[in-house]
Design a protein around this motif. Structure first.
Motif, PDB file in Angstrom:
ATOM      1  N   LEU A  30       0.951  -1.203   0.115  1.00  0.00           N
ATOM      2  CA  LEU A  30      -0.053  -0.060   0.013  1.00  0.00           C
ATOM      3  C   LEU A  30       0.957   1.069   0.095  1.00  0.00           C
ATOM      4  CD1 LEU A  30      -2.902  -1.039   2.751  1.00  0.00           C
ATOM      5  CD2 LEU A  30      -2.836  -1.248   0.008  1.00  0.00           C
ATOM      6  N   ALA A  32       0.842   5.087   1.049  1.00  0.00           N
ATOM      7  CA  ALA A  32       0.052   6.076   1.680  1.00  0.00           C
ATOM      8  C   ALA A  32       0.684   7.466   1.383  1.00  0.00           C
ATOM      9  CB  ALA A  32      -0.049   5.508   3.388  1.00  0.00           C
ATOM     10  N   GLN A  35       6.303   8.513   2.447  1.00  0.00           N
ATOM     11  CA  GLN A  35       7.657   9.045   3.125  1.00  0.00           C
ATOM     12  C   GLN A  35       8.745   8.003   3.543  1.00  0.00           C
ATOM     13  OE1 GLN A  35       8.075  12.739   3.133  1.00  0.00           O
ATOM     14  NE2 GLN A  35       6.500  12.251   1.581  1.00  0.00           N
ATOM     15  N   ILE A  54      -3.614   4.340  -1.621  1.00  0.00           N
ATOM     16  CA  ILE A  54      -4.861   4.572  -0.936  1.00  0.00           C
ATOM     17  C   ILE A  54      -5.167   6.096  -0.541  1.00  0.00           C
ATOM     18  CG2 ILE A  54      -4.690   2.162   0.109  1.00  0.00           C
ATOM     19  CD1 ILE A  54      -3.543   3.286   2.552  1.00  0.00           C
ATOM     20  N   GLN A  78      -0.186  13.391   9.085  1.00  0.00           N
ATOM     21  CA  GLN A  78       0.382  13.744  10.502  1.00  0.00           C
ATOM     22  C   GLN A  78       0.011  15.107  10.876  1.00  0.00           C
ATOM     23  OE1 GLN A  78       4.402  12.344  10.008  1.00  0.00           O
ATOM     24  NE2 GLN A  78       3.629  10.228   9.656  1.00  0.00           N
ATOM     25  N   GLY A 102      10.096  13.742  11.931  1.00  0.00           N
ATOM     26  CA  GLY A 102      10.652  14.292  10.844  1.00  0.00           C
ATOM     27  C   GLY A 102      10.343  15.822  10.950  1.00  0.00           C
ATOM     28  N   ARG A 109       2.795  15.123   4.371  1.00  0.00           N
ATOM     29  CA  ARG A 109       2.553  13.955   3.413  1.00  0.00           C
ATOM     30  C   ARG A 109       2.201  12.681   4.191  1.00  0.00           C
ATOM     31  NH1 ARG A 109       0.144  14.134  -0.735  1.00  0.00           N
ATOM     32  NH2 ARG A 109       0.868  11.906  -1.247  1.00  0.00           N
ATOM     33  N   GLY A 113      -1.466   6.290   9.684  1.00  0.00           N
ATOM     34  CA  GLY A 113      -1.662   4.706   9.547  1.00  0.00           C
ATOM     35  C   GLY A 113      -0.151   4.137   8.843  1.00  0.00           C
ATOM     36  N   GLU A 165      -4.183  -7.345   4.310  1.00  0.00           N
ATOM     37  CA  GLU A 165      -4.843  -6.645   5.463  1.00  0.00           C
ATOM     38  C   GLU A 165      -4.364  -5.232   5.101  1.00  0.00           C
ATOM     39  OE1 GLU A 165      -6.161  -9.028   9.054  1.00  0.00           O
ATOM     40  OE2 GLU A 165      -4.328  -8.549   9.133  1.00  0.00           O
ATOM     41  N   CYS A 166      -5.227  -4.073   5.313  1.00  0.00           N
ATOM     42  CA  CYS A 166      -5.040  -2.752   5.048  1.00  0.00           C
ATOM     43  C   CYS A 166      -5.439  -2.281   6.941  1.00  0.00           C
ATOM     44  CB  CYS A 166      -6.177  -2.024   4.289  1.00  0.00           C
ATOM     45  SG  CYS A 166      -5.923  -0.276   4.200  1.00  0.00           S
ATOM     46  N   ASP A 193      15.395  13.717  13.037  1.00  0.00           N
ATOM     47  CA  ASP A 193      15.978  12.370  12.775  1.00  0.00           C
ATOM     48  C   ASP A 193      15.045  11.479  13.739  1.00  0.00           C
ATOM     49  OD1 ASP A 193      18.060  13.493  11.453  1.00  0.00           O
ATOM     50  OD2 ASP A 193      19.486  12.932  12.464  1.00  0.00           O
TER      51      ASP A 193
HETATM   52  C1  LIG Z   1      13.436  13.055   6.043  1.00  0.00           C
HETATM   53  C2  LIG Z   1      12.614  12.137   6.774  1.00  0.00           C
HETATM   54  C3  LIG Z   1      12.558  12.098   8.206  1.00  0.00           C
HETATM   55  C4  LIG Z   1      11.715  11.321   8.913  1.00  0.00           C
HETATM   56  N1  LIG Z   1      11.805  11.306  10.319  1.00  0.00           N
HETATM   57  C5  LIG Z   1      10.838  10.651  11.012  1.00  0.00           C
HETATM   58  C6  LIG Z   1      11.067  10.773  12.485  1.00  0.00           C
HETATM   59  O1  LIG Z   1      11.946  11.333  13.181  1.00  0.00           O
HETATM   60  N2  LIG Z   1      10.106   9.893  13.106  1.00  0.00           N
HETATM   61  C7  LIG Z   1       9.184   9.121  12.689  1.00  0.00           C
HETATM   62  O2  LIG Z   1       8.288   8.281  13.086  1.00  0.00           O
HETATM   63  N3  LIG Z   1       9.223   9.034  11.138  1.00  0.00           N
HETATM   64  C8  LIG Z   1       9.951   9.752  10.369  1.00  0.00           C
HETATM   65  N4  LIG Z   1       9.900   9.818   8.944  1.00  0.00           N
HETATM   66  C9  LIG Z   1       9.029   8.821   8.127  1.00  0.00           C
HETATM   67  C10 LIG Z   1       7.536   9.514   8.241  1.00  0.00           C
HETATM   68  O3  LIG Z   1       6.834   9.658   9.529  1.00  0.00           O
HETATM   69  C11 LIG Z   1       6.540   8.667   7.458  1.00  0.00           C
HETATM   70  O4  LIG Z   1       5.635   9.351   7.105  1.00  0.00           O
HETATM   71  C12 LIG Z   1       6.098   7.363   8.006  1.00  0.00           C
HETATM   72  O5  LIG Z   1       7.014   6.574   8.490  1.00  0.00           O
HETATM   73  C13 LIG Z   1       5.360   6.519   6.888  1.00  0.00           C
HETATM   74  O6  LIG Z   1       4.133   7.177   6.667  1.00  0.00           O
HETATM   75  P1  LIG Z   1       3.814   7.355   5.220  1.00  0.00           P
HETATM   76  O7  LIG Z   1       2.273   7.661   5.262  1.00  0.00           O
HETATM   77  O8  LIG Z   1       4.598   8.218   4.364  1.00  0.00           O
HETATM   78  O9  LIG Z   1       3.666   5.724   4.595  1.00  0.00           O
HETATM   79  P2  LIG Z   1       4.294   5.095   3.426  1.00  0.00           P
HETATM   80  O10 LIG Z   1       5.697   5.512   3.266  1.00  0.00           O
HETATM   81  O11 LIG Z   1       3.359   5.315   2.121  1.00  0.00           O
HETATM   82  O12 LIG Z   1       4.095   3.526   3.855  1.00  0.00           O
HETATM   83  C14 LIG Z   1       5.149   2.887   4.836  1.00  0.00           C
HETATM   84  C15 LIG Z   1       4.760   1.431   5.290  1.00  0.00           C
HETATM   85  O13 LIG Z   1       3.581   1.068   5.585  1.00  0.00           O
HETATM   86  C16 LIG Z   1       2.664   0.658   4.685  1.00  0.00           C
HETATM   87  N5  LIG Z   1       1.303   1.303   4.810  1.00  0.00           N
HETATM   88  C17 LIG Z   1       0.880   2.714   4.778  1.00  0.00           C
HETATM   89  N6  LIG Z   1      -0.332   2.678   4.984  1.00  0.00           N
HETATM   90  C18 LIG Z   1      -0.718   1.433   5.446  1.00  0.00           C
HETATM   91  C19 LIG Z   1      -2.094   1.124   5.603  1.00  0.00           C
HETATM   92  N7  LIG Z   1      -3.262   1.988   5.796  1.00  0.00           N
HETATM   93  N8  LIG Z   1      -2.110  -0.422   5.977  1.00  0.00           N
HETATM   94  C20 LIG Z   1      -1.170  -1.061   5.813  1.00  0.00           C
HETATM   95  N9  LIG Z   1      -0.138  -0.904   5.510  1.00  0.00           N
HETATM   96  C21 LIG Z   1       0.386   0.673   5.366  1.00  0.00           C
HETATM   97  C22 LIG Z   1       3.229   0.913   3.242  1.00  0.00           C
HETATM   98  O14 LIG Z   1       2.870  -0.189   2.556  1.00  0.00           O
HETATM   99  C23 LIG Z   1       4.823   0.671   3.508  1.00  0.00           C
HETATM  100  O15 LIG Z   1       5.144  -0.631   3.716  1.00  0.00           O
HETATM  101  C24 LIG Z   1      10.859  10.585   8.413  1.00  0.00           C
HETATM  102  C25 LIG Z   1      10.814  10.575   6.742  1.00  0.00           C
HETATM  103  C26 LIG Z   1      11.710  11.444   6.202  1.00  0.00           C
HETATM  104  C27 LIG Z   1      11.452  11.203   4.685  1.00  0.00           C
END
Ligand SMILES: Cc1cc2nc3c(=O)[nH]c(=O)nc-3n(C[C@H](O)[C@H](O)[C@H](O)COP(=O)(O)OP(=O)(O)OC[C@H]3O[C@@H](n4cnc5c(N)ncnc54)[C@H](O)[C@@H]3O)c2cc1C
Length: 291
Positions: A30, A32, A35, A54, A78, A102, A109, A113, A165-166, A193
């Motif tokens: 999936l 989301a 990031q 999604i 977030q 982050g 973005r 979830g 599962e989602c 970080d």
């Molecule tokens: C520069 C940078 C710094 C960051 N620093 C931090 C930090 O300090 N702390 C922190 O916690 N995070 C940090 N992050 C990560 C950030 O918080 C991400 O947003 C988060 O880890 C993933 O969320 P996303 O929506 O981007 O998911 P995605 O990147 O789209 O997905 C992440 C994973 O989750 C799965 N997934 C997503 N949604 C679902 C769902 N509904 N059901 C089942 N599986 C799903 C995807 O398939 C994938 O495997 C950082 C990212 C960057 C680029």
């Protein structure tokens, strides 16, 4: 590097997303906020043959404040949580945790979830979920089930989610007590970080200042975020004097199982765990006492 070739599909509904996951199994991921996933694909740490987007599913973007819990759709960004004053009044630890996640750009973005499903053991939202005892609602084409955070986080980047599962929504307990305080802190190399170690706590007090409920936990100190329900129960009924808080924090740190890496040794992380836990329990207590 660039990601390996993949097929892309945008799901219009949760049913459609679950149907795609059911059809492609382990070959699908999936998408989301992207990031974490997009960076991992670019580094070829993951190579999904199918990406199921999604982001257009409206039902995953709602926040509902009920009497005893806040229900947060998996695709709520977030930043939305960070700015929601009504939610912050009822589940204050969420905003406190997000202040460490982050950067403004990634929080714009990144979804709630996605962070929970990614399950980085140093991440802030999984720690808040573990400490508060949040519950995850998981949906597949075959039905729905609810899993407690303590079972959801299964190891580093591993959860109870099956390939079909989602994560549909997370449910966060709202404490009804009037005198509640909470706190979150961490140490990281640079702000934004992932934490070397993070700590979170929430306490409730009665009118005489005695603790009626306490929860606390650590991130970066084991393969999953850690909570310490037995030690926390030991605070109930007491006035939270400094020496009790110090002793409790030390015992929790001793129970933690941090690893060593380039950034910090296990020994340093364990020391830090005790220091940060003492700080958050104390801050949560002081906040509750001021109410
Ligand atoms: C520069 C940078 C710094 C960051 N620093 C931090 C930090 O300090 N702390 C922190 O916690 N995070 C940090 N992050 C990560 C950030 O918080 C991400 O947003 C988060 O880890 C993933 O969320 P996303 O929506 O981007 O998911 P995605 O990147 O789209 O997905 C992440 C994973 O989750 C799965 N997934 C997503 N949604 C679902 C769902 N509904 N059901 C089942 N599986 C799903 C995807 O398939 C994938 O495997 C950082 C990212 C960057 C680029």
């Amino acid at each position: 590097m660039k990601s390996a070739p993949f097929e892309y599909t945008r799901a219009a509904s949760l049913g459609e997303a679950c149907e795609s996951l059911g059809r492609h199994g382990d070959a699908a991921k999936l998408l989301a906020g992207g990031q974490s996933l997009v960076a991992m694909m670019a580094m070829r740490l993951v190579r999904p043959a199918w990406l199921v987007d999604i982001n257009e599913i409206e039902s995953l973007k709602s926040i509902a404040l009920e009497q005893s819990e806040a229900r947060i759709g998996a695709c709520v960004r977030q930043v939305t949580i960070e700015r929601d004053d009504a939610l912050a009044a009822r589940v204050p630890l969420l905003r406190q945790a997000l202040a460490w996640v982050g950067h403004a750009q990634t929080r714009n973005r990144g979804t709630v979830g996605g962070s929970l499903a990614h399950a980085d053991p140093c991440a802030e939202l999984p720690l808040a979920a573990q400490v508060l005892g949040a519950r995850m609602q998981l949906r597949s084409a075959g039905g729905m089930r609810t899993v407690a955070a303590s079972e959801f986080f299964a190891g580093p980047m591993a959860t109870a989610l099956r390939a079909d599962e989602c994560l549909e929504e997370s449910r966060w307990p709202i404490w009804p007590e009037r005198r509640v305080g909470s706190a979150f802190t961490e140490l990281s190399i640079r702000h934004g970080d992932f934490a070397i170690v993070a700590a979170a706590a929430q306490v409730a007090l009665d009118g005489d200042g005695r603790c009626t409920r306490a929860v606390f936990g650590l991130g970066g100190a084991g393969g999953t975020p850690l909570a310490f329900p037995k030690l926390a129960a030991g605070l109930v009924g007491s006035a939270l004097k400094d020496d009790l808080i110090l002793e409790t924090a030390k015992r929790a740190a001793a129970e933690s199982e941090p690893g060593s890496d380039l950034h910090a040794s296990a020994e340093y992380r364990r020391h830090l765990a005790g220091v940060l836990l003492k700080r958050v329990i104390q801050s949560a207590y002081e906040e509750a006492r001021a109410r």
